[in-house]
Design a protein around this motif. Sequence first.
Motif, mmCIF file in Angstrom:
data_model
loop_
_atom_site.group_PDB
_atom_site.id
_atom_site.type_symbol
_atom_site.label_atom_id
_atom_site.label_comp_id
_atom_site.label_asym_id
_atom_site.label_seq_id
_atom_site.Cartn_x
_atom_site.Cartn_y
_atom_site.Cartn_z
ATOM 1 N N LEU A 315 0.807 -1.214 0.000
ATOM 2 C CA LEU A 315 0.000 0.000 0.000
ATOM 3 C C LEU A 315 0.843 1.267 0.000
ATOM 4 O O LEU A 315 0.346 2.331 -0.347
ATOM 5 C CB LEU A 315 -0.922 0.015 1.233
ATOM 6 C CG LEU A 315 -1.860 -1.190 1.371
ATOM 7 C CD1 LEU A 315 -2.709 -1.059 2.619
ATOM 8 C CD2 LEU A 315 -2.735 -1.329 0.143
ATOM 9 N N ASN A 316 2.094 1.177 0.395
ATOM 10 C CA ASN A 316 2.971 2.344 0.447
ATOM 11 C C ASN A 316 3.847 2.358 -0.809
ATOM 12 O O ASN A 316 5.012 1.955 -0.794
ATOM 13 C CB ASN A 316 3.850 2.310 1.700
ATOM 14 C CG ASN A 316 3.021 2.389 2.969
ATOM 15 O OD1 ASN A 316 1.979 3.043 2.995
ATOM 16 N ND2 ASN A 316 3.467 1.724 4.010
ATOM 17 N N ALA A 317 3.285 2.807 -1.911
ATOM 18 C CA ALA A 317 4.015 2.858 -3.180
ATOM 19 C C ALA A 317 3.320 3.853 -4.111
ATOM 20 O O ALA A 317 2.123 4.142 -3.959
ATOM 21 C CB ALA A 317 4.093 1.480 -3.831
ATOM 22 N N ILE A 318 4.110 4.379 -5.081
ATOM 23 C CA ILE A 318 3.594 5.322 -6.074
ATOM 24 C C ILE A 318 3.772 4.697 -7.459
ATOM 25 O O ILE A 318 4.892 4.311 -7.831
ATOM 26 C CB ILE A 318 4.325 6.675 -5.997
ATOM 27 C CG1 ILE A 318 4.145 7.301 -4.617
ATOM 28 C CG2 ILE A 318 3.801 7.619 -7.073
ATOM 29 C CD1 ILE A 318 4.938 8.578 -4.424
ATOM 30 N N TYR A 319 2.677 4.602 -8.206
ATOM 31 C CA TYR A 319 2.689 4.061 -9.562
ATOM 32 C C TYR A 319 2.326 5.184 -10.528
ATOM 33 O O TYR A 319 1.278 5.836 -10.374
ATOM 34 C CB TYR A 319 1.698 2.904 -9.708
ATOM 35 C CG TYR A 319 2.022 1.699 -8.852
ATOM 36 C CD1 TYR A 319 2.758 0.638 -9.368
ATOM 37 C CD2 TYR A 319 1.589 1.623 -7.530
ATOM 38 C CE1 TYR A 319 3.056 -0.478 -8.591
ATOM 39 C CE2 TYR A 319 1.874 0.520 -6.748
ATOM 40 C CZ TYR A 319 2.613 -0.524 -7.278
ATOM 41 O OH TYR A 319 2.909 -1.616 -6.502
ATOM 42 N N LEU A 320 3.169 5.393 -11.535
ATOM 43 C CA LEU A 320 2.947 6.443 -12.528
ATOM 44 C C LEU A 320 2.893 5.802 -13.913
ATOM 45 O O LEU A 320 3.864 5.157 -14.345
ATOM 46 C CB LEU A 320 4.068 7.482 -12.464
ATOM 47 C CG LEU A 320 3.931 8.676 -13.411
ATOM 48 C CD1 LEU A 320 2.699 9.502 -13.053
ATOM 49 C CD2 LEU A 320 5.187 9.540 -13.375
ATOM 50 N N PHE A 321 1.770 5.952 -14.607
ATOM 51 C CA PHE A 321 1.581 5.389 -15.946
ATOM 52 C C PHE A 321 1.585 6.528 -16.965
ATOM 53 O O PHE A 321 0.861 7.520 -16.804
ATOM 54 C CB PHE A 321 0.267 4.612 -16.034
ATOM 55 C CG PHE A 321 0.202 3.417 -15.113
ATOM 56 C CD1 PHE A 321 0.806 2.225 -15.471
ATOM 57 C CD2 PHE A 321 -0.444 3.489 -13.894
ATOM 58 C CE1 PHE A 321 0.762 1.116 -14.636
ATOM 59 C CE2 PHE A 321 -0.496 2.401 -13.048
ATOM 60 C CZ PHE A 321 0.106 1.210 -13.418
ATOM 61 N N LEU A 322 2.388 6.351 -18.018
ATOM 62 C CA LEU A 322 2.501 7.349 -19.087
ATOM 63 C C LEU A 322 2.099 6.697 -20.405
ATOM 64 O O LEU A 322 2.654 5.650 -20.776
ATOM 65 C CB LEU A 322 3.947 7.864 -19.184
ATOM 66 C CG LEU A 322 4.561 8.398 -17.879
ATOM 67 C CD1 LEU A 322 6.023 8.743 -18.095
ATOM 68 C CD2 LEU A 322 3.792 9.614 -17.388
#
Length: 442
Positions: A315-322
């Motif tokens: 739960l402690n994570a950052i996901y960035l989709f481009l």
Amino acid sequence: MSDQDSSTSASQTEGEVEGERDEEMDGEMKGGDEEGEKHRDSPVPSLSSFSTSLSAVMRIKQKYRAMKKRRQDMALGLAADGPLTGAPPRSSPKIFTFDGLTPSSFSSSVPQWNKNKKRKRKRVLYPNRGGCRAPPKQERSRAKYCLILLCAIVFIQVYNAIENLDDHVLKYDLDGLEKTLRREVFGQQGAVEGLLSHLKDYLSTYVHNKPLVVSLHGPSGVGKSHLGRLLAGHFRSVVGETLVLQYYVLHHCPQEADALRCARDLATLISQMVERAEEEEKIPLFIFDEVEHMHGEILDALLQLVASKQSNEYLNAIYLFLSNLGHTHITKHMLQNSSSISMASASSGRHSHLVKELTPILRRTLEKLHPLWTEADVLPLGLLEKGHVMECFLDEMTREGFYPDHTNIERLAGEIEYYPEAGGHQYSQTGCKQVVAKVNLL
């Protein structure tokens, strides 16, 4: 019998009574004197002399009672016949009782001055002690002090919590990231503000109930990959190289046949990085570029990681989709609504208006492609105008060491293809994608 005779007989009777009482008293006194002389003469008193004295006292007492009774009977007889002429009236003593008294008679018997005194009774005054009487002190409840102490404790706890949140945000240096993005990303103020807002809200604390998932969409050349590289470089400097992943699908998994293996390897790699981040109490960053080429197996694996709530470590994570998914909707919307967009005075206001209108359109389109985007916050990137392209040329020429001649920059920007002018705006068809290649030809 006449009144004179009766008075005369009454006076004679009284005289006789008085005479007899005097004679008896004289005789008794003489007898007492004689007895006293006898006692004096006798050297030692005897029992017979004592009994004689006692009998004499008893006789005197009996005679006195008889005389008193006789005198009372005579007085009653005289009162019944009528008062004697010239004699003072006699009255028997009265005995006071409360019989026959009523409240009205009692109140009437009270003197009037006593009533006035009661009415004019003054209130009780306290003695003077250095001036006016001090009011009584009210006892303070101890619960009030407990309530004040509780409020102070709560205030300190909240203040410490806010300080801890600020410390956690300062560790990621979001102010520095904001300055970098505003300086090097052109024409995307709305998307940059939205991304920074999500990061500040998420990084303000370490405990979360879901990971942060942000999906940036826009046409080719609007700065998606450039924005991803800036974010990766910033997070590498604050959390370390091992906690930042840049995943290019065409590079890491070009073949569709290897999609299942790539999905397992990616899930394992993400698990290892998350575990390492948990040990270091940091939040990792995962950047996935060119998502439009990503295989279904990889998207399914990412959906399980993003939507997983079985363990707190994911739960402690950052996901960035481009990606450029939905770019046709963005281009069409900006060309058709350029006049309404230009009505906003500030540039940031135009881009914020664009993001607000395009977000629901893109979300409906993306959710039909894959359920992964139901868990993501969608941010659209708009088309770049000719002025933004000129800023890209100026920045690239400065990096390469060329003299930033405005005439030369305007000439190079004129070689880029643009959409027909709409609402007073010239939007580039390729954005800043050809800027690097043209500067290298100089």
